[in-house]
Design a protein around this motif. Structure first.
Motif, PDB file in Angstrom:
ATOM      1  N   THR A  24     -14.820 -61.107 -36.063  1.00  0.00           N
ATOM      2  CA  THR A  24     -15.145 -61.175 -37.485  1.00  0.00           C
ATOM      3  C   THR A  24     -16.637 -61.214 -37.774  1.00  0.00           C
ATOM      4  O   THR A  24     -17.127 -60.425 -38.568  1.00  0.00           O
ATOM      5  N   VAL A  25     -17.337 -62.154 -37.214  1.00  0.00           N
ATOM      6  CA  VAL A  25     -18.758 -62.369 -37.482  1.00  0.00           C
ATOM      7  C   VAL A  25     -19.030 -62.270 -38.988  1.00  0.00           C
ATOM      8  O   VAL A  25     -19.866 -61.524 -39.448  1.00  0.00           O
ATOM      9  N   GLU A  26     -18.265 -63.026 -39.746  1.00  0.00           N
ATOM     10  CA  GLU A  26     -18.365 -63.000 -41.201  1.00  0.00           C
ATOM     11  C   GLU A  26     -19.188 -64.164 -41.724  1.00  0.00           C
ATOM     12  O   GLU A  26     -18.911 -65.314 -41.421  1.00  0.00           O
ATOM     13  N   PHE A  27     -20.187 -63.871 -42.532  1.00  0.00           N
ATOM     14  CA  PHE A  27     -20.968 -64.906 -43.181  1.00  0.00           C
ATOM     15  C   PHE A  27     -20.694 -64.974 -44.673  1.00  0.00           C
ATOM     16  O   PHE A  27     -21.046 -65.937 -45.301  1.00  0.00           O
ATOM     17  N   GLY A  28     -20.064 -63.970 -45.248  1.00  0.00           N
ATOM     18  CA  GLY A  28     -19.891 -63.916 -46.692  1.00  0.00           C
ATOM     19  C   GLY A  28     -18.525 -64.349 -47.191  1.00  0.00           C
ATOM     20  O   GLY A  28     -18.181 -64.084 -48.324  1.00  0.00           O
ATOM     21  N   ILE A  29     -17.741 -65.025 -46.364  1.00  0.00           N
ATOM     22  CA  ILE A  29     -16.416 -65.453 -46.787  1.00  0.00           C
ATOM     23  C   ILE A  29     -16.468 -66.917 -47.197  1.00  0.00           C
ATOM     24  O   ILE A  29     -16.941 -67.768 -46.451  1.00  0.00           O
ATOM     25  N   ASP A  30     -16.009 -67.210 -48.407  1.00  0.00           N
ATOM     26  CA  ASP A  30     -15.918 -68.591 -48.868  1.00  0.00           C
ATOM     27  C   ASP A  30     -14.640 -69.200 -48.314  1.00  0.00           C
ATOM     28  O   ASP A  30     -13.578 -68.559 -48.328  1.00  0.00           O
ATOM     29  N   VAL A  31     -14.732 -70.411 -47.844  1.00  0.00           N
ATOM     30  CA  VAL A  31     -13.577 -71.137 -47.328  1.00  0.00           C
ATOM     31  C   VAL A  31     -13.535 -72.487 -48.026  1.00  0.00           C
ATOM     32  O   VAL A  31     -14.519 -73.230 -48.015  1.00  0.00           O
ATOM     33  N   VAL A  32     -12.415 -72.778 -48.667  1.00  0.00           N
ATOM     34  CA  VAL A  32     -12.233 -74.084 -49.290  1.00  0.00           C
ATOM     35  C   VAL A  32     -10.876 -74.632 -48.871  1.00  0.00           C
ATOM     36  O   VAL A  32      -9.960 -73.881 -48.521  1.00  0.00           O
ATOM     37  N   VAL A  33     -10.771 -75.945 -48.891  1.00  0.00           N
ATOM     38  CA  VAL A  33      -9.499 -76.608 -48.607  1.00  0.00           C
ATOM     39  C   VAL A  33      -9.024 -77.216 -49.916  1.00  0.00           C
ATOM     40  O   VAL A  33      -9.753 -77.961 -50.573  1.00  0.00           O
ATOM     41  N   ARG A  34      -7.807 -76.873 -50.289  1.00  0.00           N
ATOM     42  CA  ARG A  34      -7.194 -77.380 -51.512  1.00  0.00           C
ATOM     43  C   ARG A  34      -5.886 -78.044 -51.092  1.00  0.00           C
ATOM     44  O   ARG A  34      -4.921 -77.360 -50.782  1.00  0.00           O
ATOM     45  N   GLU A  35      -5.899 -79.373 -51.034  1.00  0.00           N
ATOM     46  CA  GLU A  35      -4.781 -80.154 -50.520  1.00  0.00           C
ATOM     47  C   GLU A  35      -4.459 -79.691 -49.110  1.00  0.00           C
ATOM     48  O   GLU A  35      -5.275 -79.843 -48.222  1.00  0.00           O
ATOM     49  N   ASP A  36      -3.303 -79.082 -48.874  1.00  0.00           N
ATOM     50  CA  ASP A  36      -2.951 -78.651 -47.513  1.00  0.00           C
ATOM     51  C   ASP A  36      -3.024 -77.134 -47.346  1.00  0.00           C
ATOM     52  O   ASP A  36      -2.389 -76.563 -46.468  1.00  0.00           O
ATOM     53  N   VAL A  37      -3.843 -76.481 -48.180  1.00  0.00           N
ATOM     54  CA  VAL A  37      -3.978 -75.023 -48.138  1.00  0.00           C
ATOM     55  C   VAL A  37      -5.446 -74.666 -47.904  1.00  0.00           C
ATOM     56  O   VAL A  37      -6.339 -75.205 -48.553  1.00  0.00           O
ATOM     57  N   VAL A  38      -5.668 -73.741 -46.979  1.00  0.00           N
ATOM     58  CA  VAL A  38      -6.997 -73.197 -46.748  1.00  0.00           C
ATOM     59  C   VAL A  38      -7.097 -71.899 -47.541  1.00  0.00           C
ATOM     60  O   VAL A  38      -6.266 -71.003 -47.371  1.00  0.00           O
ATOM     61  N   VAL A  39      -8.082 -71.813 -48.413  1.00  0.00           N
ATOM     62  CA  VAL A  39      -8.238 -70.647 -49.271  1.00  0.00           C
ATOM     63  C   VAL A  39      -9.459 -69.847 -48.801  1.00  0.00           C
ATOM     64  O   VAL A  39     -10.551 -70.394 -48.663  1.00  0.00           O
ATOM     65  N   LEU A  40      -9.215 -68.560 -48.538  1.00  0.00           N
ATOM     66  CA  LEU A  40     -10.276 -67.635 -48.126  1.00  0.00           C
ATOM     67  C   LEU A  40     -10.596 -66.728 -49.299  1.00  0.00           C
ATOM     68  O   LEU A  40      -9.686 -66.161 -49.908  1.00  0.00           O
ATOM     69  N   ARG A  41     -11.888 -66.579 -49.620  1.00  0.00           N
ATOM     70  CA  ARG A  41     -12.302 -65.713 -50.724  1.00  0.00           C
ATOM     71  C   ARG A  41     -13.511 -64.894 -50.299  1.00  0.00           C
ATOM     72  O   ARG A  41     -14.359 -65.376 -49.562  1.00  0.00           O
ATOM     73  N   GLY A  42     -13.581 -63.700 -50.809  1.00  0.00           N
ATOM     74  CA  GLY A  42     -14.722 -62.837 -50.532  1.00  0.00           C
ATOM     75  C   GLY A  42     -14.309 -61.385 -50.602  1.00  0.00           C
ATOM     76  O   GLY A  42     -13.214 -61.057 -51.064  1.00  0.00           O
ATOM     77  N   GLN A  43     -15.189 -60.526 -50.122  1.00  0.00           N
ATOM     78  CA  GLN A  43     -14.940 -59.089 -50.138  1.00  0.00           C
ATOM     79  C   GLN A  43     -15.276 -58.505 -48.777  1.00  0.00           C
ATOM     80  O   GLN A  43     -16.263 -58.905 -48.157  1.00  0.00           O
ATOM     81  N   VAL A  44     -14.438 -57.578 -48.342  1.00  0.00           N
ATOM     82  CA  VAL A  44     -14.667 -56.858 -47.091  1.00  0.00           C
ATOM     83  C   VAL A  44     -14.401 -55.380 -47.323  1.00  0.00           C
ATOM     84  O   VAL A  44     -13.822 -54.993 -48.329  1.00  0.00           O
ATOM     85  N   ALA A  45     -14.805 -54.567 -46.343  1.00  0.00           N
ATOM     86  CA  ALA A  45     -14.718 -53.119 -46.507  1.00  0.00           C
ATOM     87  C   ALA A  45     -13.369 -52.531 -46.084  1.00  0.00           C
ATOM     88  O   ALA A  45     -13.032 -51.428 -46.498  1.00  0.00           O
TER      89      ALA A  45
END
Length: 87
Positions: A24-45
C-alpha cells in the motif's frame, strides 16, 4: 452519539501499517475508530489499490469491522512527453 477518533491507538497503528506495508504505502488515507468499527476514507486511483488498503487494515485491526469508504477516482489521461513516453 458516536464520535470519530483519529487519535485512537488502533487508528494510529493502522495508518502506520498502511504507510509501511509494501502493498500500500499509503499516506493519504484517513483512519478513524468509531466504537467497534474502523473507518477508512480517502481517494485512490484503482479498485485494486482500494482492496489492498482494506486488506492491510483488516490484518492490523484484529477482527474488528472495517468500513471502507475509500473512493476510486479516475485520473486524467496521462500526458505524453515529446519522446512518446508517459509521465
Amino acid at each position: 452519539m458516536a464520535t470519530d477518533n483519529a487519535s485512537h491507538p488502533l487508528a494510529v497503528h493502522i495508518r502506520d501499517r498502511l504507510a509501511s506495508d509494501a502493498r500500500t504505502v499509503e499516506f493519504g488515507i484517513d483512519v478513524v475508530v468509531r466504537e467497534d468499527v474502523v473507518v477508512l476514507r480517502g481517494q485512490v486511483a484503482t479498485a485494486r489499490r482500494r482492496a489492498l488498503i482494506e486488506a492491510v487494515a483488516r490484518e492490523a485491526a484484529s477482527g474488528l469491522r472495517i468500513a471502507n469508504d475509500v473512493t476510486v477516482v479516475e485520473l486524467p489521461h496521462q500526458t505524453r512527453r515529446v519522446d512518446g513516453a508517459s509521465w
